[in-house]
Design an enzyme around this catalytic site. Structure first.
Site, PDB file in Angstrom:
ATOM      1  N   GLU A 184       0.810  -1.221   0.000  1.00  0.00           N
ATOM      2  CA  GLU A 184       0.000   0.000   0.000  1.00  0.00           C
ATOM      3  C   GLU A 184       0.841   1.267   0.000  1.00  0.00           C
ATOM      4  O   GLU A 184       0.377   2.322  -0.431  1.00  0.00           O
ATOM      5  CB  GLU A 184      -0.976   0.009   1.177  1.00  0.00           C
ATOM      6  CG  GLU A 184      -2.109  -1.019   1.063  1.00  0.00           C
ATOM      7  CD  GLU A 184      -1.727  -2.391   1.614  1.00  0.00           C
ATOM      8  OE1 GLU A 184      -0.520  -2.614   1.876  1.00  0.00           O
ATOM      9  OE2 GLU A 184      -2.620  -3.236   1.787  1.00  0.00           O
TER      10      GLU A 184
ATOM     11  N   PHE B 130     -11.425  -6.694  14.688  1.00  0.00           N
ATOM     12  CA  PHE B 130     -10.398  -7.211  13.790  1.00  0.00           C
ATOM     13  C   PHE B 130     -10.026  -6.160  12.745  1.00  0.00           C
ATOM     14  O   PHE B 130     -10.893  -5.623  12.066  1.00  0.00           O
ATOM     15  CB  PHE B 130     -10.898  -8.492  13.108  1.00  0.00           C
ATOM     16  CG  PHE B 130      -9.902  -9.046  12.125  1.00  0.00           C
ATOM     17  CD1 PHE B 130      -8.671  -9.526  12.552  1.00  0.00           C
ATOM     18  CD2 PHE B 130     -10.186  -9.076  10.766  1.00  0.00           C
ATOM     19  CE1 PHE B 130      -7.746 -10.021  11.658  1.00  0.00           C
ATOM     20  CE2 PHE B 130      -9.259  -9.563   9.856  1.00  0.00           C
ATOM     21  CZ  PHE B 130      -8.031 -10.033  10.300  1.00  0.00           C
ATOM     22  N   GLN B 131      -8.759  -5.876  12.630  1.00  0.00           N
ATOM     23  CA  GLN B 131      -8.216  -4.886  11.684  1.00  0.00           C
ATOM     24  C   GLN B 131      -8.826  -3.498  11.848  1.00  0.00           C
ATOM     25  O   GLN B 131      -8.886  -2.729  10.894  1.00  0.00           O
ATOM     26  CB  GLN B 131      -8.344  -5.388  10.240  1.00  0.00           C
ATOM     27  CG  GLN B 131      -7.454  -6.601  10.001  1.00  0.00           C
ATOM     28  CD  GLN B 131      -7.296  -6.985   8.552  1.00  0.00           C
ATOM     29  OE1 GLN B 131      -8.177  -6.713   7.740  1.00  0.00           O
ATOM     30  NE2 GLN B 131      -6.178  -7.617   8.227  1.00  0.00           N
TER      31      GLN B 131
ATOM     32  N   LYS C 292     -17.517  -0.107   6.755  1.00  0.00           N
ATOM     33  CA  LYS C 292     -18.017  -1.145   5.861  1.00  0.00           C
ATOM     34  C   LYS C 292     -19.543  -1.081   5.734  1.00  0.00           C
ATOM     35  O   LYS C 292     -20.097  -1.269   4.646  1.00  0.00           O
ATOM     36  CB  LYS C 292     -17.578  -2.520   6.370  1.00  0.00           C
ATOM     37  CG  LYS C 292     -17.830  -3.619   5.351  1.00  0.00           C
ATOM     38  CD  LYS C 292     -17.143  -4.920   5.737  1.00  0.00           C
ATOM     39  CE  LYS C 292     -17.362  -5.960   4.637  1.00  0.00           C
ATOM     40  NZ  LYS C 292     -16.716  -7.240   4.952  1.00  0.00           N
TER      41      LYS C 292
ATOM     42  N   MET D  61      24.456   8.207   0.124  1.00  0.00           N
ATOM     43  CA  MET D  61      24.364   9.514   0.741  1.00  0.00           C
ATOM     44  C   MET D  61      24.761   9.437   2.217  1.00  0.00           C
ATOM     45  O   MET D  61      25.414  10.338   2.752  1.00  0.00           O
ATOM     46  CB  MET D  61      22.938  10.052   0.590  1.00  0.00           C
ATOM     47  CG  MET D  61      22.736  11.458   1.100  1.00  0.00           C
ATOM     48  SD  MET D  61      23.900  12.607   0.370  1.00  0.00           S
ATOM     49  CE  MET D  61      22.966  13.224  -1.020  1.00  0.00           C
TER      50      MET D  61
HETATM   51  C1  FAD Z   1      18.859  14.187   0.029  1.00  0.00           C
HETATM   52  C2  FAD Z   1      18.171  15.492  -0.198  1.00  0.00           C
HETATM   53  C3  FAD Z   1      18.918  16.619  -0.481  1.00  0.00           C
HETATM   54  C4  FAD Z   1      18.306  17.825  -0.784  1.00  0.00           C
HETATM   55  N1  FAD Z   1      19.078  18.879  -1.150  1.00  0.00           N
HETATM   56  C5  FAD Z   1      18.477  20.005  -1.612  1.00  0.00           C
HETATM   57  C6  FAD Z   1      19.247  21.078  -2.156  1.00  0.00           C
HETATM   58  O1  FAD Z   1      20.461  21.023  -2.233  1.00  0.00           O
HETATM   59  N2  FAD Z   1      18.580  22.157  -2.634  1.00  0.00           N
HETATM   60  C7  FAD Z   1      17.215  22.234  -2.604  1.00  0.00           C
HETATM   61  O2  FAD Z   1      16.662  23.221  -3.078  1.00  0.00           O
HETATM   62  N3  FAD Z   1      16.482  21.252  -2.067  1.00  0.00           N
HETATM   63  C8  FAD Z   1      17.074  20.141  -1.586  1.00  0.00           C
HETATM   64  N4  FAD Z   1      16.304  19.132  -1.086  1.00  0.00           N
HETATM   65  C9  FAD Z   1      14.840  19.299  -1.065  1.00  0.00           C
HETATM   66  C10 FAD Z   1      14.385  20.091   0.157  1.00  0.00           C
HETATM   67  O3  FAD Z   1      14.368  19.251   1.273  1.00  0.00           O
HETATM   68  C11 FAD Z   1      12.960  20.666  -0.059  1.00  0.00           C
HETATM   69  O4  FAD Z   1      12.078  19.630  -0.344  1.00  0.00           O
HETATM   70  C12 FAD Z   1      12.898  21.667  -1.194  1.00  0.00           C
HETATM   71  O5  FAD Z   1      13.922  22.622  -1.070  1.00  0.00           O
HETATM   72  C13 FAD Z   1      11.557  22.348  -1.187  1.00  0.00           C
HETATM   73  O6  FAD Z   1      11.395  23.109  -2.350  1.00  0.00           O
HETATM   74  P1  FAD Z   1      10.217  24.173  -2.453  1.00  0.00           P
HETATM   75  O7  FAD Z   1      10.241  25.061  -1.266  1.00  0.00           O
HETATM   76  O8  FAD Z   1      10.325  24.772  -3.797  1.00  0.00           O
HETATM   77  O9  FAD Z   1       8.917  23.256  -2.512  1.00  0.00           O
HETATM   78  P2  FAD Z   1       7.802  22.883  -1.427  1.00  0.00           P
HETATM   79  O10 FAD Z   1       8.387  22.357  -0.208  1.00  0.00           O
HETATM   80  O11 FAD Z   1       6.833  22.029  -2.157  1.00  0.00           O
HETATM   81  O12 FAD Z   1       7.127  24.267  -1.082  1.00  0.00           O
HETATM   82  C14 FAD Z   1       6.323  24.911  -2.017  1.00  0.00           C
HETATM   83  C15 FAD Z   1       5.878  26.234  -1.446  1.00  0.00           C
HETATM   84  O13 FAD Z   1       5.062  26.876  -2.417  1.00  0.00           O
HETATM   85  C16 FAD Z   1       3.852  27.286  -1.813  1.00  0.00           C
HETATM   86  N5  FAD Z   1       2.777  27.244  -2.797  1.00  0.00           N
HETATM   87  C17 FAD Z   1       1.990  26.195  -3.143  1.00  0.00           C
HETATM   88  N6  FAD Z   1       1.102  26.542  -4.078  1.00  0.00           N
HETATM   89  C18 FAD Z   1       1.322  27.844  -4.333  1.00  0.00           C
HETATM   90  C19 FAD Z   1       0.708  28.784  -5.203  1.00  0.00           C
HETATM   91  N7  FAD Z   1      -0.323  28.445  -6.005  1.00  0.00           N
HETATM   92  N8  FAD Z   1       1.180  30.050  -5.220  1.00  0.00           N
HETATM   93  C20 FAD Z   1       2.219  30.412  -4.408  1.00  0.00           C
HETATM   94  N9  FAD Z   1       2.818  29.569  -3.563  1.00  0.00           N
HETATM   95  C21 FAD Z   1       2.384  28.305  -3.524  1.00  0.00           C
HETATM   96  C22 FAD Z   1       3.632  26.311  -0.685  1.00  0.00           C
HETATM   97  O14 FAD Z   1       2.769  26.863   0.299  1.00  0.00           O
HETATM   98  C23 FAD Z   1       5.049  26.080  -0.192  1.00  0.00           C
HETATM   99  O15 FAD Z   1       5.425  27.022   0.753  1.00  0.00           O
HETATM  100  C24 FAD Z   1      16.903  17.920  -0.753  1.00  0.00           C
HETATM  101  C25 FAD Z   1      16.150  16.803  -0.420  1.00  0.00           C
HETATM  102  C26 FAD Z   1      16.767  15.597  -0.163  1.00  0.00           C
HETATM  103  C27 FAD Z   1      15.924  14.408   0.138  1.00  0.00           C
HETATM  104  C1  TPP Z   2      12.874   5.406   4.066  1.00  0.00           C
HETATM  105  C2  TPP Z   2      14.186   6.058   4.317  1.00  0.00           C
HETATM  106  N1  TPP Z   2      15.055   5.500   5.179  1.00  0.00           N
HETATM  107  C3  TPP Z   2      16.271   6.077   5.386  1.00  0.00           C
HETATM  108  C4  TPP Z   2      16.615   7.228   4.752  1.00  0.00           C
HETATM  109  C5  TPP Z   2      17.979   7.877   4.994  1.00  0.00           C
HETATM  110  N2  TPP Z   2      18.766   7.886   3.740  1.00  0.00           N
HETATM  111  C6  TPP Z   2      18.828   8.978   2.941  1.00  0.00           C
HETATM  112  S1  TPP Z   2      19.740   8.717   1.568  1.00  0.00           S
HETATM  113  C7  TPP Z   2      20.071   7.133   2.030  1.00  0.00           C
HETATM  114  C8  TPP Z   2      20.923   6.256   1.171  1.00  0.00           C
HETATM  115  C9  TPP Z   2      20.296   5.903  -0.103  1.00  0.00           C
HETATM  116  O1  TPP Z   2      21.045   4.871  -0.686  1.00  0.00           O
HETATM  117  P1  TPP Z   2      20.788   4.445  -2.180  1.00  0.00           P
HETATM  118  O2  TPP Z   2      19.353   4.198  -2.399  1.00  0.00           O
HETATM  119  O3  TPP Z   2      21.701   3.325  -2.528  1.00  0.00           O
HETATM  120  O4  TPP Z   2      21.164   5.743  -2.987  1.00  0.00           O
HETATM  121  P2  TPP Z   2      22.603   6.443  -3.141  1.00  0.00           P
HETATM  122  O5  TPP Z   2      22.696   7.493  -2.088  1.00  0.00           O
HETATM  123  O6  TPP Z   2      23.642   5.392  -2.970  1.00  0.00           O
HETATM  124  O7  TPP Z   2      22.569   7.022  -4.504  1.00  0.00           O
HETATM  125  C10 TPP Z   2      19.472   6.837   3.248  1.00  0.00           C
HETATM  126  C11 TPP Z   2      19.607   5.547   3.949  1.00  0.00           C
HETATM  127  C12 TPP Z   2      15.648   7.796   3.880  1.00  0.00           C
HETATM  128  N3  TPP Z   2      15.862   8.938   3.241  1.00  0.00           N
HETATM  129  N4  TPP Z   2      14.463   7.169   3.674  1.00  0.00           N
END
Ligand code: FAD
Ligand code: TPP
Ligand code: MG
Lengths: 570, 177
Positions: free
Chosen positions: A49, A111-112, A161, A473
């Site tokens: 799911e 159940f569930q 249900k 990462m």
């Molecule tokens: C491993 C990892 C590394 C990351 N590294 C980076 C990085 O280096 N740089 C980076 O940028 N991000 C990075 N991120 C992503 C980061 O965590 C955020 O998810 C991202 O920066 C959010 O982008 P955002 O604010 O544009 O989008 P969102 O979080 O989706 O926010 C959107 C915003 O827009 C607003 N909004 C929605 N609809 C409207 C509308 N119609 N008009 C006006 N406003 C609206 C919302 O209210 C919200 O505040 C990383 C994520 C991961 C998992």
């Molecule tokens: C469900 C979940 N568990 C743990 C993490 C923490 N985490 C972030 S990146 C990462 C490693 C991802 O490894 P892989 O899928 O092999 O990608 P790579 O970084 O090697 O490209 C982990 C464990 C996460 N983001 N999501």
């Protein structure tokens, strides 16, 4: 006409324009499944799911519409939690429908039986239990309105249900949404608006921060108009990628933790930031105390709760991005930004103009090669769905997206296991588009069971596993901050190509740089799903990197630059 | 400390949503009261939260995002009337009774229950007033206390009424493609 609750649900979903439902059956939702079988709705049987929620999310992100996921009560519903939270943090409009035990059993630990509305209260935009057949149609219609209005988000509807089994008169018109009478706030404040124009027209070193809100608002054209008019360079958040063409000279690239060095420097040196539909996530700002200290800030944002949350702003323009930009553009001037733009160009140094493909082959296959080849070969036109980790960041750096909704990735929650199911959803939303999964060897193993869904649904997607033998990462953090103590990050994987074969999918394994392009090419030619296991350099790291909590300009750069940090300019 | 007033749908689960939201935002609630309004479908809440102005704004804006919250307003900076009600059961023997009665008079409190060994005192007013009375009652032996939590209202013509207009709910197509 008298219909059962289950029939009313299916009829309502059909009327609302739903075509695909991603779900998994069970006792408490069986009446709905029986009705589904007699409806025109297409049900996609998932393998878990969580996958159903990611598929609905991928569908929503790719289409701009609403994705629908379905599950039974108890374990079916709790399996949805991660997917719902993923949708919540990235404001994705998903409607989840769960079965619930009969109303007379509610509260008896039947159940569930699980209190799924209680569990999901903090991770849904709204949720509701329906225990009367008369309320089903209206509630579902309300769920759709809530999910995709204002700042979008997931909504869960839990239907008992007995409500599914009972019958009542079905009257679509009488079941119109009846949402509470809320205060309508006068969104755009004239004083703030005037101040914003004043700031815009007097800035010397402005930078626009473009976020996902632009895509959610459908503001691409208005945004481009705005950028052209005020002639201000644009930095993108990870989720903003695609809202403005990467090929546009005014597009600097991604900001933040793994953003381009010159983008982060430009932000730190700016005197005005114009944030549009982005929420100053901590991955974007680094240490807030040193973030763009010399810059005034304008925030264009639909959600009042985001204003001044992380970064104090000087002008808050609350409202839809497109409407606000359209109002703003006629008032801004286009001054000469030559000095500022050429300064940013200098910041780029030489790293931006070197093509990783032209670097001498040292026998190693880097993830950057794979992504760069994929970008070139698909001419940047594929929908790429990434998982979470290093490969996600490399995708953001090396695949240049020119259109919105072509990069689908979990940003806020960073959910590993997102890519494959979300790509399935994206493919259903865009059956004629080329969809690529870019996924790590770790994340792929979290939801790879959905390969069976791919086969059962006979869909055609391409899967690129960036296989580095590590939870890369996390390994990178251990390398930088834990003295290379690689605890629990080396990772055994099955032979992914053979695994694909076991599912009836063509699988390839690539170890040589020269084989990357031909294999991508042949995969694209296939009318069926192909999985490619790219065995890449194991201990490569993503650069630049702003360590968590460090200032945005304090980036760890690639040592001795054996490989460039960034690909050629698109 | 921030004081907010919210009008909410008067139905089960809403209180839960409000308190769950505060917990999610990492805001400590000092006091939360709910009561019906002149319209039985709408309830009014007064929320007193342990947070600063920025936290108060975030709580206000986030509350208003809840579907069942019709309006939320941070009234901390406005001219307010605030009331708390307390029932205090205090030890009272023949000797202490006259002294107690005097204090009760000074604080404009009332005796609402009399038993051979104790009294129940009802007092309403600001939090400070009730705290003050409690302080002076302590030496007599406070056996039990119940407080209602704060209710607040802006003074004079500064009205805070439930909204009457509705945000137009429009249905949007599902698939854009
Ligand atoms: C491993 C990892 C590394 C990351 N590294 C980076 C990085 O280096 N740089 C980076 O940028 N991000 C990075 N991120 C992503 C980061 O965590 C955020 O998810 C991202 O920066 C959010 O982008 P955002 O604010 O544009 O989008 P969102 O979080 O989706 O926010 C959107 C915003 O827009 C607003 N909004 C929605 N609809 C409207 C509308 N119609 N008009 C006006 N406003 C609206 C919302 O209210 C919200 O505040 C990383 C994520 C991961 C998992
Ligand atoms: C469900 C979940 N568990 C743990 C993490 C923490 N985490 C972030 S990146 C990462 C490693 C991802 O490894 P892989 O899928 O092999 O990608 P790579 O970084 O090697 O490209 C982990 C464990 C996460 N983001 N999501
Ligand atoms: Mg890996």
């Amino acid at each position: 006409m008298k219909l059962t609750g289950a029939e009313i649900l299916c009829e309502s979903l059909t009327q609302l324009g739903v075509r695909h439902i991603f779900g998994y059956p069970g006792g408490a939702i069986l009446p709905v499944y029986d009705a589904l079988g007699k409806s025109k709705l297409h049900h996609v049987l998932v393998r878990h799911e969580q996958g159903a929620t990611h598929m609905a999310d991928g569908y929503a992100r790719a289409s701009g519409g609403i994705g629908v996921a379905m599950a039974t009560s108890g374990p079916g519903a709790t399996n949805m939690v991660t997917g719902i939270a993923t949708a919540m943090l990235d404001s994705s409009p998903v409607v989840c429908i769960t079965g619930q035990v009969s109303s007379k059993l509610l509260g008896s630990d039947a159940f569930q039986e699980i209190d799924i509305t209680g569990i999901t209260m903090p991770i849904t935009k709204h949720n509701v239990v329906v225990s009367r057949v008369e309320d089903i149609a209206r509630t579902v219609r309300e769920a759709f309105v809530i999910a995709n209005s204002g700042r979008p988000g997931p909504v869960l509807v839990d239907i008992t249900k007995d409500a599914q089994q009972a019958s009542c008169e079905f009257d679509w018109d009488a079941a119109a949404p009846k949402l509470p009478l809320k205060r309508v706030r006068n969104s755009l404040d004239q004083a703030e608006f005037d101040r914003a124009i004043e700031l815009l027209n007097n800035a010397k070193r402005p930078v626009i921060l473009a976020g996902r809100g632009i895509i959610l608002s459908g503001a691409m054209r208005a945004f481009e108009q705005f950028v052209r008019t005020c002639n201000i360079p644009v930095a993108m958040t990870l989720l903003g990628i695609g809202c403005f063409p990467a090929s546009d000279p005014m597009n600097l690239g991604m900001m933040g933790m793994h953003g381009e060095a010159w983008v982060n420097h430009a932000i730190q040196e700016s005197d005005l930031l114009i944030a549009v539909g982005m929420r100053f996530d901590d991955r974007v700002t680094g240490d807030l105390r040193t973030y763009a200290k010399g810059a005034r800030k304008i925030h264009i944002e639909i959600d009042r709760a985001e204003i001044n949350k992380n970064v104090a702003v000087d002008a808050a323009l609350i409202g839809d991005a497109r409407e606000t930009l359209e109002k703003l553009t006629p008032h801004v001037v286009n001054p000469d930004r030559g000095a500022w733009l050429s300064h940013i160009k200098e910041l780029k140094g030489d790293s931006a103009v070197r093509d990783i493909q032209s670097l001498p082959d040292n026998g190693h296959l880097y993830a950057a090669h794979v992504i760069n080849d994929l970008w070139k070969e698909t001419r940047g036109e594929a929908i790429v769905v990434t998982d979470v980790g290093q490969h996600q960041m490399w995708e953001a750096q090396y695949y240049h997206h020119n259109r919105p909704r072509t990069l689908i990735t979990s940003g806020g929650l960073g959910t590993m296991g997102f890519a494959l199911p979300a790509a399935i959803g994206a493919k259903f939303a865009n059956p004629d588009s080329e969809v690529w999964v870019v996924v790590g060897d770790g994340g792929f193993q979290m939801t790879m069971c959905e390969l069976a869904t791919v086969v059962q649904e006979k869909i055609n997607i391409k899967i690129a596993i960036i296989n580095n033998g590590y939870l890369g990462m996390v390994r990178q953090w251990q390398e930088f901050f834990y003295d290379k103590r690689y605890v629990a990050t080396p990772l055994v994987a099955p032979d992914f190509a053979a695994l694909a074969n076991a599912f009836g999918i063509r699988g390839e394994r690539i170890t040589q740089r020269g084989d990357v392009l031909p294999t991508i090419r042949s995969a694209r030619e296939s009318k069926e799903t192909v999985l490619i296991d790219f065995r890449v350099e194991q201990e490569d790291s993503v650069y630049p990197m702003v360590p968590a909590g460090a200032s945005l300009h304090e980036m760890i750069r690639r040592p001795n630059n054996p490989l460039v940090e960034t690909a050629i300019e698109p | 400390m921030q004081t907010l007033v919210a009008y909410v749908e008067n139905k089960p689960g809403v209180l839960n949503r409000v308190s769950s939201l505060a917990r999610r935002l990492n805001v400590n609630i000092d006091s939360l009261t709910v009561g019906p309004t002149e319209n039985p479908e709408i309830a009014r809440m007064t929320i007193v939260a342990h947070t600063d102005e920025k936290g108060g704004h975030r709580l206000e804006a986030s509350l208003e995002k809840l579907v069942d919250v019709l309006l939320a307003e941070n009234i901390s900076e406005r001219a307010l009337l605030e009331r708390d009600l307390a029932l205090i059961k205090v030890l009272a023997d023949q000797q202490s009774r006259p002294h107690l009665m005097e204090l009760i008079k000074v604080f404009r409190a009332r005796v609402v229950d009399v038993a051979p060994e104790s009294l129940i005192i009802e007092v309403s007013g600001t939090v400070e007033k009730i705290d003050g009375l409690l302080e002076v009652l302590k030496p007599f032996g406070v056996l039990e206390m119940a407080r209602s939590g704060r209710i607040s209202m802006t003074r004079g013509g500064d009205l805070l009424r439930p909204p009457v207009q509705t945000a137009a709910a429009s249905e949007q197509p599902v698939a854009a493609s």
